[in-house]
Design a protein around this motif. Structure first.
Motif, PDB file in Angstrom:
ATOM      1  N   UNK A  10       7.391  62.544  50.553  1.00 27.26           N
ATOM      2  CA  UNK A  10       8.418  62.099  51.140  1.00 27.26           C
ATOM      3  C   UNK A  10       9.469  61.509  50.125  1.00 27.26           C
ATOM      4  N   UNK A  11       9.031  60.989  48.898  1.00 29.86           N
ATOM      5  CA  UNK A  11      10.114  60.497  47.944  1.00 29.86           C
ATOM      6  C   UNK A  11      10.496  61.729  47.274  1.00 29.86           C
ATOM      7  N   UNK A  12      11.584  62.281  46.999  1.00 29.80           N
ATOM      8  CA  UNK A  12      11.776  63.695  46.538  1.00 29.80           C
ATOM      9  C   UNK A  12      12.723  63.449  45.341  1.00 29.80           C
ATOM     10  N   UNK A  13      13.373  62.036  44.927  1.00 30.70           N
ATOM     11  CA  UNK A  13      14.238  61.975  44.118  1.00 30.70           C
ATOM     12  C   UNK A  13      15.217  60.908  43.962  1.00 30.70           C
ATOM     13  N   UNK A  14      16.246  60.866  43.165  1.00 32.28           N
ATOM     14  CA  UNK A  14      17.307  59.878  43.273  1.00 32.28           C
ATOM     15  C   UNK A  14      18.436  60.427  42.858  1.00 32.28           C
ATOM     16  N   UNK A  15      19.573  59.753  43.602  1.00 32.73           N
ATOM     17  CA  UNK A  15      20.841  60.358  43.135  1.00 32.73           C
ATOM     18  C   UNK A  15      22.062  59.233  42.996  1.00 32.73           C
ATOM     19  N   UNK A  16      22.949  59.618  42.167  1.00 34.28           N
ATOM     20  CA  UNK A  16      23.916  58.788  41.558  1.00 34.28           C
ATOM     21  C   UNK A  16      25.042  58.493  42.715  1.00 34.28           C
ATOM     22  N   UNK A  17      25.643  57.653  42.782  1.00 29.94           N
ATOM     23  CA  UNK A  17      26.778  57.257  43.985  1.00 29.94           C
ATOM     24  C   UNK A  17      27.767  56.083  43.068  1.00 29.94           C
ATOM     25  N   UNK A  18      28.965  56.335  43.492  1.00 31.71           N
ATOM     26  CA  UNK A  18      30.181  55.475  43.058  1.00 31.71           C
ATOM     27  C   UNK A  18      30.231  54.101  43.718  1.00 31.71           C
ATOM     28  N   UNK A  19      30.265  53.061  43.294  1.00 31.11           N
ATOM     29  CA  UNK A  19      30.217  51.724  44.096  1.00 31.11           C
ATOM     30  C   UNK A  19      31.398  51.795  45.244  1.00 31.11           C
ATOM     31  N   UNK A  20      31.099  50.873  46.255  1.00 34.75           N
ATOM     32  CA  UNK A  20      32.144  50.663  47.158  1.00 34.75           C
ATOM     33  C   UNK A  20      33.479  49.979  46.706  1.00 34.75           C
ATOM     34  N   UNK A  21      34.426  50.534  46.792  1.00 38.85           N
ATOM     35  CA  UNK A  21      35.683  50.134  46.281  1.00 38.85           C
ATOM     36  C   UNK A  21      36.691  50.169  47.232  1.00 38.85           C
ATOM     37  N   UNK A  22      37.453  48.938  47.781  1.00 36.41           N
ATOM     38  CA  UNK A  22      38.551  49.097  48.655  1.00 36.41           C
ATOM     39  C   UNK A  22      37.868  49.769  50.058  1.00 36.41           C
ATOM     40  N   UNK A  23      38.651  50.740  50.455  1.00 39.47           N
ATOM     41  CA  UNK A  23      38.435  51.431  51.712  1.00 39.47           C
ATOM     42  C   UNK A  23      37.271  52.515  51.558  1.00 39.47           C
ATOM     43  N   UNK A  24      37.012  52.884  50.291  1.00 46.61           N
ATOM     44  CA  UNK A  24      36.030  53.908  50.191  1.00 46.61           C
ATOM     45  C   UNK A  24      34.639  53.325  50.094  1.00 46.61           C
ATOM     46  N   UNK A  25      33.737  53.391  51.096  1.00 49.21           N
ATOM     47  CA  UNK A  25      32.564  52.939  51.293  1.00 49.21           C
ATOM     48  C   UNK A  25      31.566  53.948  50.514  1.00 49.21           C
ATOM     49  N   UNK A  26      30.620  53.453  49.795  1.00 43.19           N
ATOM     50  CA  UNK A  26      29.719  54.156  48.971  1.00 43.19           C
ATOM     51  C   UNK A  26      28.699  55.207  49.888  1.00 43.19           C
ATOM     52  N   UNK A  27      28.311  54.360  51.004  1.00 46.90           N
ATOM     53  CA  UNK A  27      27.213  55.263  51.873  1.00 46.90           C
ATOM     54  C   UNK A  27      27.858  56.799  52.584  1.00 46.90           C
ATOM     55  N   UNK A  28      29.261  56.240  52.688  1.00 48.63           N
ATOM     56  CA  UNK A  28      29.997  57.834  53.335  1.00 48.63           C
ATOM     57  C   UNK A  28      30.033  58.732  52.038  1.00 48.63           C
ATOM     58  N   UNK A  29      30.210  58.426  51.028  1.00 48.49           N
ATOM     59  CA  UNK A  29      29.938  59.589  49.738  1.00 48.49           C
ATOM     60  C   UNK A  29      28.785  60.390  49.801  1.00 48.49           C
ATOM     61  N   UNK A  30      27.892  59.565  50.344  1.00 46.32           N
ATOM     62  CA  UNK A  30      26.381  60.247  50.259  1.00 46.32           C
ATOM     63  C   UNK A  30      26.109  61.281  51.307  1.00 46.32           C
ATOM     64  N   UNK A  31      26.706  60.742  52.650  1.00 48.46           N
ATOM     65  CA  UNK A  31      26.276  61.559  53.812  1.00 48.46           C
ATOM     66  C   UNK A  31      27.084  63.103  53.525  1.00 48.46           C
ATOM     67  N   UNK A  32      26.136  64.003  53.839  1.00 50.97           N
ATOM     68  CA  UNK A  32      26.503  65.525  53.758  1.00 50.97           C
ATOM     69  C   UNK A  32      26.447  66.188  52.396  1.00 50.97           C
ATOM     70  N   UNK A  33      25.921  65.334  51.412  1.00 54.86           N
ATOM     71  CA  UNK A  33      25.361  65.903  50.208  1.00 54.86           C
ATOM     72  C   UNK A  33      24.474  66.914  50.459  1.00 54.86           C
ATOM     73  N   UNK A  34      24.284  68.043  49.868  1.00 50.29           N
ATOM     74  CA  UNK A  34      23.205  68.842  49.867  1.00 50.29           C
ATOM     75  C   UNK A  34      22.443  68.843  48.613  1.00 50.29           C
ATOM     76  N   UNK A  35      20.962  68.733  48.564  1.00 48.19           N
ATOM     77  CA  UNK A  35      20.133  68.594  47.708  1.00 48.19           C
ATOM     78  C   UNK A  35      19.184  69.659  47.517  1.00 48.19           C
TER      79      UNK A  35
END
Length: 168
Positions: A10-35
């Motif tokens: 089930x655990x298949x890896x880790x990914x990097x993400x930019x922190x939440x800043x202003x109106x840009x939410x970190x979790x929204x940047x992850x959604x839709x990513x293809x690995x």
């Protein structure tokens, strides 16, 4: 990153993400990513190393990213090892809707093979035979894929049960 439950690991890896800043939410940047993950790693089986699975991040729960199946393809070296001189290659594709309303595009590739008692060096198929073979392959793919859900279809694709059905 958590893989879907259809895989052993089930655990298949880790990914990097930019922190939440202003109106840009970190979790929204992850959604839709293809690995892209090797199937040998997901099922801890080295015999399946020539298949690549693409997973799409659907949901973020705390530090866990939940993924869903996105695509499966063969590695380049495996695909090139299948292609041979003096043989006919037959390709086909079909768009199928699964029972849980996912639209799936399936590709198939087939090759002619020599008979055991064949003397000639080549084993080409005539164009009418190629059309019949391609039509039959598409019928089998539509039949197999349109009657199941996406997760069951992935379970059929991994052991190549549809490929064995076409080979008959």
């Amino acid at each position: 990153i958590k893989a879907p439950s259809m895989f052993r690991v089930r655990n298949c890896g880790k990914t990097l993400i930019t922190r939440t800043q202003g109106t840009k939410i970190a979790s929204e940047g992850l959604k839709g990513r293809v690995l892209e993950v090797n199937l040998a790693d997901l099922n801890s089986d080295d015999d399946q190393a020539f298949r690549k699975i693409k997973l799409c991040i659907e949901e973020v729960q705390g530090r866990n990213c939940l993924t869903d199946f996105h695509a499966m393809e063969l590695t380049r070296d495996k695909l090139y090892s299948l292609v041979r001189k003096w043989h006919t290659m037959i390709e086909g594709h079909v768009d199928v809707k699964t029972t849980d309303n996912y639209m799936v595009r399936l590709f198939v590739i087939a090759f002619t093979m020599k008979r055991p008692d064949q003397v000639a060096t080549n084993c080409y198929a005539q164009s009418a035979q190629i059309r019949k073979i391609r039509k039959k392959m598409m019928e089998i793919m539509i039949k197999e894929a349109s009657t199941v859900q996406l997760r069951d279809l992935v379970k059929k694709l991994i052991p190549e049960s549809i490929g064995k059905e076409i080979e008959k």
